[in-house]
Design a protein around this motif. Sequence first.
Motif, PDB file in Angstrom:
ATOM      1  N   PRO A   1       0.805  -1.228   0.000  1.00  0.00           N
ATOM      2  CA  PRO A   1       0.000   0.000   0.000  1.00  0.00           C
ATOM      3  C   PRO A   1       0.836   1.276   0.000  1.00  0.00           C
ATOM      4  N   VAL A   2       0.353   2.246  -0.758  1.00  0.00           N
ATOM      5  CA  VAL A   2       0.909   3.597  -0.773  1.00  0.00           C
ATOM      6  C   VAL A   2      -0.170   4.525  -0.222  1.00  0.00           C
ATOM      7  N   THR A   3       0.160   5.243   0.830  1.00  0.00           N
ATOM      8  CA  THR A   3      -0.829   6.069   1.514  1.00  0.00           C
ATOM      9  C   THR A   3      -0.327   7.487   1.719  1.00  0.00           C
ATOM     10  N   LEU A   4      -1.260   8.383   1.966  1.00  0.00           N
ATOM     11  CA  LEU A   4      -0.952   9.703   2.496  1.00  0.00           C
ATOM     12  C   LEU A   4      -1.279   9.674   3.977  1.00  0.00           C
ATOM     13  N   ASP A   5      -0.355  10.173   4.799  1.00  0.00           N
ATOM     14  CA  ASP A   5      -0.536  10.130   6.240  1.00  0.00           C
ATOM     15  C   ASP A   5      -0.139  11.461   6.857  1.00  0.00           C
ATOM     16  N   ARG A   6      -0.634  11.678   8.073  1.00  0.00           N
ATOM     17  CA  ARG A   6      -0.266  12.870   8.828  1.00  0.00           C
ATOM     18  C   ARG A   6       1.139  12.691   9.390  1.00  0.00           C
ATOM     19  N   GLY A   7       2.019  13.637   9.110  1.00  0.00           N
ATOM     20  CA  GLY A   7       3.373  13.594   9.636  1.00  0.00           C
ATOM     21  C   GLY A   7       3.433  14.139  11.052  1.00  0.00           C
ATOM     22  N   ALA A   8       4.570  13.909  11.700  1.00  0.00           N
ATOM     23  CA  ALA A   8       4.735  14.343  13.086  1.00  0.00           C
ATOM     24  C   ALA A   8       4.626  15.858  13.229  1.00  0.00           C
ATOM     25  N   ASP A   9       4.963  16.589  12.162  1.00  0.00           N
ATOM     26  CA  ASP A   9       4.935  18.053  12.236  1.00  0.00           C
ATOM     27  C   ASP A   9       3.619  18.642  11.727  1.00  0.00           C
ATOM     28  N   GLY A  10       2.637  17.781  11.472  1.00  0.00           N
ATOM     29  CA  GLY A  10       1.357  18.258  10.967  1.00  0.00           C
ATOM     30  C   GLY A  10       1.289  18.361   9.457  1.00  0.00           C
ATOM     31  N   GLY A  11       2.375  18.013   8.791  1.00  0.00           N
ATOM     32  CA  GLY A  11       2.376  17.994   7.333  1.00  0.00           C
ATOM     33  C   GLY A  11       1.921  16.649   6.808  1.00  0.00           C
ATOM     34  N   THR A  12       1.928  16.520   5.482  1.00  0.00           N
ATOM     35  CA  THR A  12       1.516  15.286   4.816  1.00  0.00           C
ATOM     36  C   THR A  12       2.740  14.520   4.349  1.00  0.00           C
ATOM     37  N   VAL A  13       2.731  13.203   4.576  1.00  0.00           N
ATOM     38  CA  VAL A  13       3.804  12.355   4.078  1.00  0.00           C
ATOM     39  C   VAL A  13       3.224  11.293   3.158  1.00  0.00           C
ATOM     40  N   LEU A  14       4.002  10.960   2.131  1.00  0.00           N
ATOM     41  CA  LEU A  14       3.713   9.807   1.289  1.00  0.00           C
ATOM     42  C   LEU A  14       4.387   8.613   1.939  1.00  0.00           C
ATOM     43  N   ARG A  15       3.656   7.520   2.128  1.00  0.00           N
ATOM     44  CA  ARG A  15       4.207   6.356   2.827  1.00  0.00           C
ATOM     45  C   ARG A  15       3.946   5.082   2.021  1.00  0.00           C
ATOM     46  N   TRP A  16       5.020   4.343   1.775  1.00  0.00           N
ATOM     47  CA  TRP A  16       4.932   3.031   1.104  1.00  0.00           C
ATOM     48  C   TRP A  16       5.381   1.988   2.110  1.00  0.00           C
ATOM     49  N   THR A  17       4.507   1.034   2.417  1.00  0.00           N
ATOM     50  CA  THR A  17       4.774   0.065   3.476  1.00  0.00           C
ATOM     51  C   THR A  17       4.944  -1.325   2.884  1.00  0.00           C
ATOM     52  N   VAL A  18       6.129  -1.896   3.063  1.00  0.00           N
ATOM     53  CA  VAL A  18       6.448  -3.241   2.591  1.00  0.00           C
ATOM     54  C   VAL A  18       6.525  -4.152   3.814  1.00  0.00           C
ATOM     55  N   PRO A  19       5.524  -4.997   4.047  1.00  0.00           N
ATOM     56  CA  PRO A  19       5.488  -5.773   5.285  1.00  0.00           C
ATOM     57  C   PRO A  19       6.624  -6.779   5.366  1.00  0.00           C
ATOM     58  N   GLU A  20       6.950  -7.144   6.601  1.00  0.00           N
ATOM     59  CA  GLU A  20       7.974  -8.154   6.809  1.00  0.00           C
ATOM     60  C   GLU A  20       7.503  -9.491   6.243  1.00  0.00           C
ATOM     61  N   TRP A  21       8.467 -10.325   5.904  1.00  0.00           N
ATOM     62  CA  TRP A  21       8.163 -11.614   5.282  1.00  0.00           C
ATOM     63  C   TRP A  21       7.469 -12.538   6.264  1.00  0.00           C
ATOM     64  N   ASP A  22       6.392 -13.143   5.805  1.00  0.00           N
ATOM     65  CA  ASP A  22       5.662 -14.131   6.591  1.00  0.00           C
ATOM     66  C   ASP A  22       6.019 -15.503   6.043  1.00  0.00           C
ATOM     67  N   GLU A  23       6.701 -16.312   6.860  1.00  0.00           N
ATOM     68  CA  GLU A  23       7.140 -17.620   6.383  1.00  0.00           C
ATOM     69  C   GLU A  23       5.971 -18.493   5.965  1.00  0.00           C
ATOM     70  N   ASP A  24       4.815 -18.312   6.594  1.00  0.00           N
ATOM     71  CA  ASP A  24       3.649 -19.100   6.210  1.00  0.00           C
ATOM     72  C   ASP A  24       3.180 -18.773   4.810  1.00  0.00           C
ATOM     73  N   GLU A  25       3.484 -17.533   4.343  1.00  0.00           N
ATOM     74  CA  GLU A  25       3.083 -17.119   3.001  1.00  0.00           C
ATOM     75  C   GLU A  25       3.775 -17.948   1.938  1.00  0.00           C
ATOM     76  N   GLU A  26       5.024 -18.348   2.237  1.00  0.00           N
ATOM     77  CA  GLU A  26       5.790 -19.132   1.274  1.00  0.00           C
ATOM     78  C   GLU A  26       5.128 -20.459   0.990  1.00  0.00           C
ATOM     79  N   GLU A  27       4.450 -21.003   2.000  1.00  0.00           N
ATOM     80  CA  GLU A  27       3.775 -22.277   1.832  1.00  0.00           C
ATOM     81  C   GLU A  27       2.470 -22.141   1.069  1.00  0.00           C
TER      82      GLU A  27
END
Length: 283
Positions: free
Chosen positions: A257-283
């Motif tokens: 997912p690519v999202t727009l989120d509220r930054g710590a300073d009240g501004g807008t950040v673009l955020r791309w989240t790549v989740p950690e590998w789930d070993e069960d997914e490989e199966e």
Amino acid sequence: MNDSFAQLGTVTAPSGVLVFGMALWLDHWPEVGPPLSERAREVVAREARGGHLMEGPAEAVAVAVDGTRALAVRARTAPSPFDDEPAIAVLEVELGVPWPAGREESVLLGDLPVDRGGMVLGDAVGLDAWIGLEGEPADGLADVSYWGRDEEEAHQRFGGVRIPQYDGDRQGIYSLLDLPVEKATALAAEIDAFGIGVVSSASPHTDFHRFECAGRTRPLAVGEIEVGGRPVLGFGWCQGDHAVRHHGERDWGRVYPVTLDRGADGGTVLRWTVPEWDEDEEE
């Protein structure tokens, strides 16, 4: 996951539109329709803040930014299941625009796969000038690299210097730099004919090659180059990590997912989240 962010650099987008997309496919857009900048402006105008772009295998997101500011880029990392080396887990870009008053939820722009050739972040208009993997280098030059079991014997004959790599052999591979393209192609063929224990590659000085070179010795393979007169950040990807976690890309549902989120300073950040590998997914 590493809880702290590492600063990766800055980009500017004088056009007011920033694009984050797949490096191998940036030159695909004008081949099948309007240039990337035109598409990016349209999606920003239509969706107000930005949105997802897709044309065949080419994908990107485009967002509205403050075109007068340097936009900070940072990342959190997590160990790769391939070699335990750090890999991007969360990429954030400050957009220089305020977060909408009264809004609490993130804005989902879409999702993107990890391109096996890396990802690129830059001004929409600047990226229209991108010269891709199969393009003609502006300077007419190329680099030749070679490696393999018999590389030392080949080095005695062909010469070259070792160039460090962020991925693979930490010692680096032998390379001969800044040769005319025709000479480089002929030399690569000669090296390949030297024996089965050595292979070579001739790489013209396209923007894709320059971005790879810029990041080859840096953590996370982050490299900065200039394209269309504007700074561009490229994020290389370990091929082993890509094969383990991201191979198949969108066709296999490996999109993030690519999202727009509220930054710590009240501004807008673009955020791309790549989740950690789930070993069960490989199966």
